[in-house]
Motif scaffolding. Structure first.
Motif, short mmCIF file in Angstrom:
data_model
loop_
_atom_site.label_atom_id
_atom_site.label_comp_id
_atom_site.label_asym_id
_atom_site.label_seq_id
_atom_site.Cartn_x
_atom_site.Cartn_y
_atom_site.Cartn_z
N SER A 8 0.82 -1.21 0.00
CA SER A 8 0.00 0.00 0.00
C SER A 8 0.86 1.26 0.00
O SER A 8 1.94 1.30 0.57
CB SER A 8 -0.95 0.01 1.21
N ASP A 12 -2.46 8.19 6.07
CA ASP A 12 -2.86 7.66 7.37
C ASP A 12 -3.31 8.77 8.31
O ASP A 12 -2.73 9.86 8.32
CB ASP A 12 -1.66 6.99 8.07
N GLY A 27 1.59 3.87 4.40
CA GLY A 27 1.44 2.73 3.50
C GLY A 27 2.61 1.79 3.65
O GLY A 27 3.75 2.23 3.89
N ARG A 91 -2.80 -1.59 19.16
CA ARG A 91 -3.30 -0.67 18.15
C ARG A 91 -4.67 -1.13 17.71
O ARG A 91 -4.92 -2.32 17.55
CB ARG A 91 -2.35 -0.72 16.95
N ASN A 122 2.26 -5.62 3.09
CA ASN A 122 0.87 -5.73 3.51
C ASN A 122 -0.08 -5.11 2.49
O ASN A 122 -0.12 -3.89 2.31
CB ASN A 122 0.78 -5.00 4.86
N MET A 147 -1.59 -8.45 7.69
CA MET A 147 -2.21 -7.74 8.82
C MET A 147 -3.53 -8.42 9.17
O MET A 147 -4.10 -9.12 8.33
CB MET A 147 -2.48 -6.32 8.34
N TRP A 150 -6.46 -8.70 6.69
CA TRP A 150 -6.44 -9.74 5.65
C TRP A 150 -6.54 -11.13 6.26
O TRP A 150 -7.09 -12.04 5.65
CB TRP A 150 -5.18 -9.61 4.78
N GLY A 232 4.20 1.90 10.95
CA GLY A 232 5.26 1.70 9.96
C GLY A 232 6.50 1.01 10.51
O GLY A 232 7.42 0.69 9.74
N GLY A 234 6.83 -2.00 11.52
CA GLY A 234 6.96 -3.34 10.92
C GLY A 234 7.50 -3.26 9.49
O GLY A 234 8.32 -4.09 9.07
N ASP A 235 7.05 -2.28 8.75
CA ASP A 235 7.49 -2.15 7.35
C ASP A 235 8.94 -1.66 7.28
O ASP A 235 9.69 -2.07 6.40
CB ASP A 235 6.57 -1.17 6.61
P1 AMP Z 1 2.79 -1.29 10.24
O1 AMP Z 1 2.63 -0.30 11.37
O2 AMP Z 1 4.21 -1.55 9.89
O3 AMP Z 1 1.98 -2.51 10.45
O4 AMP Z 1 2.17 -0.61 8.92
C1 AMP Z 1 1.28 0.45 8.95
C2 AMP Z 1 0.95 0.86 7.53
O5 AMP Z 1 0.15 -0.14 6.91
C3 AMP Z 1 0.16 2.15 7.52
O6 AMP Z 1 0.93 3.18 6.93
C4 AMP Z 1 -1.10 1.84 6.70
O7 AMP Z 1 -1.34 2.75 5.67
C5 AMP Z 1 -0.86 0.47 6.13
N1 AMP Z 1 -2.05 -0.38 6.23
C6 AMP Z 1 -2.96 -0.43 7.24
N2 AMP Z 1 -3.92 -1.36 7.00
C7 AMP Z 1 -3.61 -1.90 5.79
C8 AMP Z 1 -4.22 -2.92 4.99
N3 AMP Z 1 -5.32 -3.55 5.39
N4 AMP Z 1 -3.61 -3.24 3.83
C9 AMP Z 1 -2.49 -2.60 3.44
N5 AMP Z 1 -1.88 -1.63 4.14
C10 AMP Z 1 -2.43 -1.28 5.31
#
Ligand code: AMP
Length: 319
Positions: A8, A12, A27, A91, A122, A147, A150, A232, A234-235
């Protein structure tokens, strides 16, 4: 070797105990690519709406991120909003609007199909699978993040993607929820039986667990005085992790352990600000300093070959 990420690209709206931020750049692919680009070039496959701001494209390109795979279509960019409790590990998602992602069918260009490292960040599992199947040959390493949204809504499809990936990253609640098992070692074992040889369980401020063929490794989180916004983390963890592996090509056990430590380091920068403010400006020296700090945090004198621990000689009296 450069990395392809699908995930994504979002705006946010986040509430944390420290403050609020609306329509901030976020994202999974965005966080991942800025973090990973510190170590290796990254190409993004994603979709945004006409409301996506030019300055945000420019921010990504300023980090050397290849944005030619980001489609711009009529409509609104993906939006997510969430709230954090006093404990940064909890969260709640308040709203998820897929918007332009609801109709997205990625079309990979010839150059994108040839990447050796693929990160399925994700996003809807059917999009992850579609991208994986468009690769010209099996990448050297395929990792996946997901996440609860899904896991609860697209469980079957997610199971199909899991069969085809090497590494899975989930936070501890997602791991338990997907496996239906409370015990994390058991839950990781359950996921590994589906296909991935490696499962990484992210535990926020409690660090991370790495389960691989027959071995378990753990790395702590960097102890921080101030956590502003955990979004973010995790990403960015995944960005440091994949960035290290793609840049060194070292897929040995030692390589994975270092990659996990670098992941922890990059995650620690993500939580120090809203959006990507802190991650964007992180220097090589700062990354190295935290990498050394984690080494120091986990350093202790091992037992030598014949050395024993100082058991008391009353041991036999204990029942
Ligand atoms: P994290 O905190 O690393 O889990 O990732 C958070 C990011 O995931 C945020 O910036 C959101 O925009 C994005 N996000 C939240 N829910 C979803 C989803 N269902 N699918 C894809 N991205 C998502």
């Amino acid at each position: 070797m450069s990395i392809l990420v699908v995930g994504s690209v979002a705006y946010d709206t986040v509430q944390t105990p420290v403050g609020n931020r609306g329509d901030a750049l976020g994202g999974s692919a965005t966080y991942f690519s800025v973090s990973a680009s510190k170590f290796e070039p990254v190409s993004i496959v994603a979709v945004v709406g006409t409301d996506f701001r030019q300055e945000h494209f420019e921010m990504l390109t300023s980090h050397g991120v290849d944005i030619s795979g980001i489609e711009s279509v009529k409509g609104s960019t993906f939006r997510w909003s969430g709230v954090y409790g006093a404990d940064a590990n909890t969260r709640e998602t308040l709203d998820t609007q897929l918007n332009v992602f609801a109709q997205f069918t990625p079309q990979l260009g010839v150059n994108h199909r040839q990447h050796s490292y693929l990160f399925l960040a994700n996003i809807e599992p059917s999009i992850q699978l579609d991208v994986l199947h468009q690769m010209q040959r099996r990448p050297k390493l395929v990792a996946l993040d997901t996440m609860n949204f899904w896991i609860e809504g697209e469980r079957e499809q997610l199971g199909e993607v899991l069969k085809e990936v090497d590494v899975v990253l989930m936070d501890e609640n997602e791991t338990r929820s997907f496996a239906g098992k409370q015990n994390l070692t058991e839950a990781a074992g359950y996921i590994r039986e589906i296909g991935p040889h490696t499962v990484i369980v992210k535990r926020g401020e409690h660090g991370v667990l790495l389960f691989r063929q027959g071995s378990v490794f753990t790395a702590p989180a960097v102890p921080l005085r101030s956590v502003v916004d955990p979004t973010g983390a995790g990403d960015c963890f995944a960005g440091g992790f994949m960035g290290y592996l793609a840049s060194t090509g070292d897929l040995s056990d030692d390589g994975f352990r270092r990659a996990v430590v670098l992941g922890s380091v990059m995650g620690s920068f993500a939580v120090e600000s809203f959006s990507l403010d802190r991650v964007q400006s992180v220097s090589e020296e700062e990354v190295e300093e935290r990498f050394r700090l984690i080494t120091e945090l986990t350093r202790f004198k091992p037992l030598l070959d014949r050395e024993t621990l100082p058991f008391s000689d009353t041991e036999h009296q204990v029942h």
